[in-house]
Scaffold this motif. Structure first.
Motif, PDB file in Angstrom:
ATOM      1  N   SER A 422       0.840  -1.198   0.000  1.00 34.51           N
ATOM      2  CA  SER A 422       0.000   0.000   0.000  1.00 34.51           C
ATOM      3  C   SER A 422       0.874   1.247   0.000  1.00 34.51           C
ATOM      4  CB  SER A 422      -0.918  -0.007   1.223  1.00 34.51           C
ATOM      5  OG  SER A 422      -0.156   0.130   2.407  1.00 34.51           O
ATOM      6  N   GLU A 423       0.274   2.346  -0.399  1.00 33.68           N
ATOM      7  CA  GLU A 423       1.023   3.606  -0.456  1.00 33.68           C
ATOM      8  C   GLU A 423       1.542   3.982   0.927  1.00 33.68           C
ATOM      9  OE1 GLU A 423       0.384   8.298  -1.742  1.00 33.68           O
ATOM     10  OE2 GLU A 423      -1.163   6.799  -2.159  1.00 33.68           O
ATOM     11  N   ALA A 424       0.697   3.797   1.956  1.00 25.78           N
ATOM     12  CA  ALA A 424       1.101   4.154   3.322  1.00 25.78           C
ATOM     13  C   ALA A 424       2.268   3.289   3.781  1.00 25.78           C
ATOM     14  CB  ALA A 424      -0.085   3.994   4.273  1.00 25.78           C
ATOM     15  N   PHE A 425       2.205   1.993   3.469  1.00 25.16           N
ATOM     16  CA  PHE A 425       3.279   1.085   3.871  1.00 25.16           C
ATOM     17  C   PHE A 425       4.584   1.452   3.174  1.00 25.16           C
ATOM     18  CE2 PHE A 425       5.843  -2.685   2.946  1.00 25.16           C
ATOM     19  CZ  PHE A 425       6.076  -3.147   4.233  1.00 25.16           C
ATOM     20  N   CYS A 426       4.518   1.710   1.865  1.00 24.91           N
ATOM     21  CA  CYS A 426       5.725   2.032   1.100  1.00 24.91           C
ATOM     22  C   CYS A 426       6.370   3.325   1.597  1.00 24.91           C
ATOM     23  CB  CYS A 426       5.404   2.142  -0.377  1.00 24.91           C
ATOM     24  SG  CYS A 426       4.966   0.557  -1.154  1.00 24.91           S
TER      25      CYS A 426
END
Length: 432
Positions: A422-426
């Protein structure tokens, strides 16, 4: 968890009615939960019923079989789980038709369950066979661990877990010859864990100092002693890395400053045992008898405030102690025994892994012998090591998973990796 068959004294005579009453009274008197198998009434009635059957055997001299299952301090089964574990062991021994008393104890730091079995069958009056009982109990423990979800203890065999429609099924296989050959090679280079180390690890779930220290740290300790010109040099060099070499009984110990952890010098190899060291430097002289201590010496040489210097030195040693256990945040609160155990489990496979204490505290379970190895987090998330990739589950805190995954990747020697998710994880992962 570990099993223990409580043997009678080799010179003990034939079991008497008084013996049966005493052992049942002991295990049940301290119990928080009691279960009776093939018996009626309360546990106070059990000795009479068991003796009525046992006395019918004219050949057997040992009429009761007493054994115990123990969990490490880091695990706390419910009474129902402990009783179910005892029933599993009874079935593995093949005596589920015999009379038995099961008693759960919580009077020590580790939960344990006692099982007293009537060796004489009430229907056939045949005696229970104790042949290979320890192997049977080891298989029972591995089965209980797989079924109830406990960490797997080390044993004399390799446990093979097969998933079936009825749940996990455990079989034991002899360790390969290569295992025993490698063990002999390790012993030639350095002593393995002592019997007391193994007993303490099984009881508390916390590995010994010799097991906790990584190979690079052991090499650093050996190098410090190899380069020392005399005992004073040994003490100074070890003090700088948070250790002390002291006399203990007829031998010596290497102590971890700031804790009660220690190891035998011979566990680093024969040249570091007290005998060979005394051949190099003469009789062991401790810092106290030398009137020498590295911290005091530094404070005196600096001409500064002794108390302040000693406090600074103490703080440095605390940081060294934490580094020795592969923990790099010296300002964090000390880890609990359970957290330290999980950390050292990781360190066994990921040498040099460095984790934020908050990440360690977020770990619920470490399963390195699974295929693939998995770390489960308290919030429901998990991290799986696929060998060429490290995968995180979709649930759980992204920051915790990212920190753990990056730390494992670094310990595996990866200098570059592709981050997906996910964008948040990356965003979190690329900043680490």
């Amino acid at each position: 968890m570990i099993p223990k068959a409580i043997s009678r004294h080799k010179d003990a005579k034939r079991t008497t009615a008084g013996d049966v009453a005493r052992v049942v009274r002991y295990v049940c008197g301290k119990a928080v939960a009691v279960e009776l198998c093939n018996l009626s009434g309360d546990w106070q009635d059990a000795p009479m019923q068991m003796w009525a059957v046992a006395d019918g055997s004219s050949r057997a001299t040992s009429l009761m079989y007493h054994m115990m299952l123990s969990w490490p301090e880091t695990e706390c089964p419910t009474d129902a789980q402990a009783i179910e574990a005892a029933r599993t062991a009874i079935a593995e021994l093949g005596v589920q038709d015999h009379q038995a008393v099961i008693a759960v104890h919580r009077d020590r730091t580790c939960v344990h369950v006692h099982v007293v079995i009537n060796r004489i069958n009430a229907l056939t009056f045949g005696a229970m066979s104790t042949s290979n009982d320890f192997t049977k109990l080891e298989r029972a423990c591995r089965q209980i661990e797989a079924t109830q979800g406990w960490s797997a203890d080390r044993g004399r065999f390799d446990a093979v877990v097969t998933e079936t429609p009825d749940g996990p099924k455990v079989t034991l296989e002899p360790k390969p010859q290569a295992h025993w050959e490698a063990k002999q090679e390790r012993r030639a280079a350095e002593r393995g864990p002592s019997a007391s180390d193994i007993h303490a690890e099984r009881k508390t779930g916390v590995v010994s100092l010799a097991e906790a220290l990584s190979d690079p740290w052991k090499e650093r300790i050996r190098a410090a002693m190899d380069e020392a010109p005399d005992w004073a040099g040994v003490h100074e060099a070890l003090s700088e890395i948070g250790l002390r070499y002291v006399k203990s009984g007829s031998g010596a110990r290497i102590l971890l400053v700031g804790s009660d952890a220690y190891m035998k010098p011979s566990q680093l190899g024969k040249p570091y045992a007290m005998g060979p060291m005394q051949k190099r430097f003469g009789p062991l002289v401790t810092p106290e008898s030398l009137e020498y201590d590295a911290a005091t010496h530094k404070a005196m040489m600096s001409g500064g405030n002794d108390v302040e210097e000693l406090q600074q030195h103490s703080q440095q040693l605390e940081r060294v102690v934490q580094n020795a256990l592969i923990l790099d945040d010296a300002d964090a609160a000390p880890l609990t025994r359970s957290e330290t155990f999980k950390l050292t489990l990781l360190q066994r496979s990921y040498v040099g892994v460095t984790l934020d204490p908050d990440v360690v505290r977020a770990i619920n379970r470490v399963t390195l012998d699974a295929s693939p190895p998995t770390v489960t987090l308290r919030d429901g998330g998990s991290v799986v090591d696929k060998g060429t990739s490290i995968l995180g589950s979709s649930d759980g805190d992204d920051a915790t998973k990212a920190k753990l995954m990056i730390a494992l990747a670094a310990a595996k020697g990866w200098d570059r990796c592709k981050i997906t998710g996910s964008e948040a994880f990356c965003q979190i992962a690329v900043q680490l």
